[in-house]
Design an enzyme around this catalytic site. Structure first.
Site, PDB file in Angstrom:
ATOM      1  N   ASN A   7       0.840  -1.352  -0.090  1.00  0.00           N
ATOM      2  CA  ASN A   7      -0.148  -0.074   0.026  1.00  0.00           C
ATOM      3  C   ASN A   7       0.834   1.216  -0.047  1.00  0.00           C
ATOM      4  OD1 ASN A   7      -1.852   2.018   0.680  1.00  0.00           O
ATOM      5  ND2 ASN A   7      -2.630   0.997   2.472  1.00  0.00           N
ATOM      6  N   HIS A 180     -12.708   3.945   0.269  1.00  0.00           N
ATOM      7  CA  HIS A 180     -12.758   2.736   1.382  1.00  0.00           C
ATOM      8  C   HIS A 180     -13.312   1.372   0.953  1.00  0.00           C
ATOM      9  CE1 HIS A 180     -12.073   6.236   4.413  1.00  0.00           C
ATOM     10  NE2 HIS A 180     -11.139   5.961   4.008  1.00  0.00           N
ATOM     11  N   LEU A 209     -14.862   4.825  10.096  1.00  0.00           N
ATOM     12  CA  LEU A 209     -14.497   6.003  10.837  1.00  0.00           C
ATOM     13  C   LEU A 209     -13.090   6.084  11.125  1.00  0.00           C
ATOM     14  CD1 LEU A 209     -17.831   6.322  13.009  1.00  0.00           C
ATOM     15  CD2 LEU A 209     -17.662   7.247  10.864  1.00  0.00           C
ATOM     16  N   GLY A 210     -12.240   6.812  10.595  1.00  0.00           N
ATOM     17  CA  GLY A 210     -11.025   6.641  11.090  1.00  0.00           C
ATOM     18  C   GLY A 210     -10.406   8.162  10.823  1.00  0.00           C
ATOM     19  N   ARG A 285      -8.645  10.710  20.004  1.00  0.00           N
ATOM     20  CA  ARG A 285      -8.477  10.462  21.642  1.00  0.00           C
ATOM     21  C   ARG A 285      -8.180  11.594  22.509  1.00  0.00           C
ATOM     22  NH1 ARG A 285      -4.320   5.782  19.455  1.00  0.00           N
ATOM     23  NH2 ARG A 285      -4.283   7.305  18.008  1.00  0.00           N
ATOM     24  N   GLY A 331     -10.113   3.239  13.021  1.00  0.00           N
ATOM     25  CA  GLY A 331      -9.452   3.493  14.009  1.00  0.00           C
ATOM     26  C   GLY A 331     -10.383   4.134  15.126  1.00  0.00           C
ATOM     27  N   GLU A 334     -13.890   1.343  15.746  1.00  0.00           N
ATOM     28  CA  GLU A 334     -13.380   0.253  16.292  1.00  0.00           C
ATOM     29  C   GLU A 334     -13.167   0.495  17.644  1.00  0.00           C
ATOM     30  OE1 GLU A 334     -10.261  -1.538  14.309  1.00  0.00           O
ATOM     31  OE2 GLU A 334     -11.012  -1.214  12.381  1.00  0.00           O
TER      32      GLU A 334
HETATM   33  P1  AMP Z   1      -7.337   5.102  11.157  1.00  0.00           P
HETATM   34  O1  AMP Z   1      -7.289   6.028  10.125  1.00  0.00           O
HETATM   35  O2  AMP Z   1      -8.499   4.019  10.749  1.00  0.00           O
HETATM   36  O3  AMP Z   1      -5.946   4.579  11.473  1.00  0.00           O
HETATM   37  O4  AMP Z   1      -7.873   5.708  12.306  1.00  0.00           O
HETATM   38  C1  AMP Z   1      -7.384   6.771  13.126  1.00  0.00           C
HETATM   39  C2  AMP Z   1      -8.231   7.528  14.040  1.00  0.00           C
HETATM   40  O5  AMP Z   1      -8.660   6.444  15.194  1.00  0.00           O
HETATM   41  C3  AMP Z   1      -7.573   8.438  14.866  1.00  0.00           C
HETATM   42  O6  AMP Z   1      -8.390   9.750  14.905  1.00  0.00           O
HETATM   43  C4  AMP Z   1      -7.367   7.734  16.221  1.00  0.00           C
HETATM   44  O7  AMP Z   1      -7.759   8.917  17.240  1.00  0.00           O
HETATM   45  C5  AMP Z   1      -8.742   7.138  16.291  1.00  0.00           C
HETATM   46  N1  AMP Z   1      -8.475   6.151  17.515  1.00  0.00           N
HETATM   47  C6  AMP Z   1      -7.558   5.249  17.375  1.00  0.00           C
HETATM   48  N2  AMP Z   1      -7.693   4.622  18.753  1.00  0.00           N
HETATM   49  C7  AMP Z   1      -8.467   5.179  19.594  1.00  0.00           C
HETATM   50  C8  AMP Z   1      -9.304   5.091  20.673  1.00  0.00           C
HETATM   51  N3  AMP Z   1      -8.705   4.061  21.448  1.00  0.00           N
HETATM   52  N4  AMP Z   1     -10.364   5.740  20.995  1.00  0.00           N
HETATM   53  C9  AMP Z   1     -10.754   6.566  20.303  1.00  0.00           C
HETATM   54  N5  AMP Z   1     -10.073   7.041  19.089  1.00  0.00           N
HETATM   55  C10 AMP Z   1      -9.123   6.135  18.724  1.00  0.00           C
END
Ligand code: AMP
Length: 397
Positions: A7, A180, A209-210, A285, A331, A334
């Protein structure tokens, strides 16, 4: 059969080596800061500590060489010879309307992907560089492209057309594409498997949702609408991207702040979303922590995000004429029980009701709705690399 999944981003390269007999990950890693100072590779052989090596990595070709060397390393590697590698699968962001499924890469496909560069000027060139670097290093190994846009090619034109002069669609391909797709496909299928029902019978809203976020209506296993659009800027608010806004804002900001289109593009992609609203961070977070400390703009940012998600769930239930399941992934999806709870709050009227203790799960598959809820709500960690490895295996035979 061993399959390498790649990737490529503009300055990074993620990889995973799969043994497809048992679908095990043998090794994975990340090459970062390609072409800039401080370049490094972080490599992890499954079951061992990660190793990090800082070394100049001038381009993707050098990055691919480092990856192959790491995979061949006596101690941390997972291959004794490159001949063990049966195929390489690549994540490619944009295939326009050219491909509705993964394909084996050849000269013709590469030409088609190059034609899609104007649609994804930041992503496709990096993906193409990665494919060419693998072709140079492993000329006899077959390669497969798996496209973020492919799953959404089933959307009807009522969902993908914008109400702008129709000629722009014909001349420039201006339409909703969605992104996605590999993730939405994977989590929708996993949800059906967990529920023990054929996907053909289910109406599912998948919420990826990331840092970037998109929501998709999956009717009978097919994407029928999705929140991202011509670019990944549309939809719900994201880490730094604004999501849906009134397009007239662009001209308004240009005039009032004396900004160029390029500046505004940067502002809406990099300075907006959760970062822009909270003024704290793009990382959920940090925003959740700030909200707990009582910072009102962080609280508001969470509310705006949750409200945006809720509206899409409602809209897609209407679009599909019903809803059987909602899936949260990536992120935020989940991990954040807070956002899941806020997004589902008040949706009892349509059969969505979370069980607070079930909703406490993080990063693992599970049902989080109450037993009596009509609509099943699930958390399903996404696994785009596995889909790419499976498609690669299937196409290589
Ligand atoms: P991704 O793009 O899927 O890697 O997701 C990244 C996002 O997931 C970021 O905004 C992180 O803050 C969020 N994230 C990761 N772990 C947590 C957590 N334990 N609680 C809340 N948000 C999280």
């Amino acid at each position: 059969m061993k399959v390498l999944v790649i990737n490529c981003g503009s300055s990074s390269l993620k990889y995973q080596l799969f043994d497809m007999d048992g679908e095990k990950v043998l090794a994975k890693g990340l090459v970062e800061r390609i072409g800039i100072e401080g370049a490094r590779i972080k490599h992890t052989k499954t079951g061992m500590e990660s190793v990090v090596v800082e070394t100049p990595i001038p381009d993707h070709k050098a990055g691919i060489k480092l990856v192959l060397d790491a995979l061949l390393d006596k101690k941390h590697g997972a291959l004794s010879s490159l001949d063990e590698l049966s195929a390489v699968g690549h994540r490619v962001v944009h295939a326009g309307e050219k491909f509705a499924a993964s394909v084996r890469l050849d000269g013709k496909v590469m030409d088609a992907l190059k034609e899609c560069v104007p649609l994804a000027p930041l992503h496709n060139p990096a993906n193409i560089m990665g494919i060419e670097a693998v072709s140079d290093a492993l000329p006899r190994v077959p390669q497969v492209g798996v496209f973020d846009t492919a799953f959404h090619q089933t959307m009807p034109n009522t969902a993908f057309l914008y109400a702008v002069p129709y000629g722009y669609y014909e001349k420039y391909g201006v339409r909703r594409y969605g992104f996605h797709g590999t993730s939405h496909y994977y989590v929708a299928h996993r949800a059906a498997a967990i529920l023990g029902q054929p996907i053909e019978k289910l109406k599912i809203v998948t919420c990826h949702l990331g840092n970037g976020s998109s929501i998709t209506a999956v009717d009978g296993g097919r994407s029928v609408d999705t929140s991202m659009g011509f670019t990944p800027l549309a939809g719900v608010p994201m880490g730094t991207r604004c999501g849906d806004i009134d397009p007239a804002l662009v001209a308004f900001i240009a005039e009032t702040e004396q900004l160029s289109f390029k500046d505004i593009d940067f502002l809406l992609n990099k300075k907006s979303g959760m970062l822009g609203l909270s003024g704290v961070s793009s990382d959920l977070r940090d925003i959740e922590e700030a909200a707990e400390r009582g910072e009102s703009r962080s609280k508001l940012a969470l509310q705006v995000l949750a409200y945006g998600i809720k509206k899409y769930i409602g809209a897609y239930a209407a679009a599909m004429g019903g809803i059987d399941a909602v899936v949260f992934t990536a992120g935020v999806g989940e991990n954040s029980a807070t956002i899941r709870a806020m997004a589902c709050e008040g949706l009892g009227f349509m059969g969505i009701e979370l069980d607070d203790s079930r909703n406490a799960i993080r990063s693992k598959e599970g049902l989080i709705s109450t037993d009596s809820a009509k609509v099943k709500v699930l958390v399903v960690p996404t696994d785009e690399e596995l889909v790419i490895a499976r498609d690669t295996k299937r196409l290589i035979g």
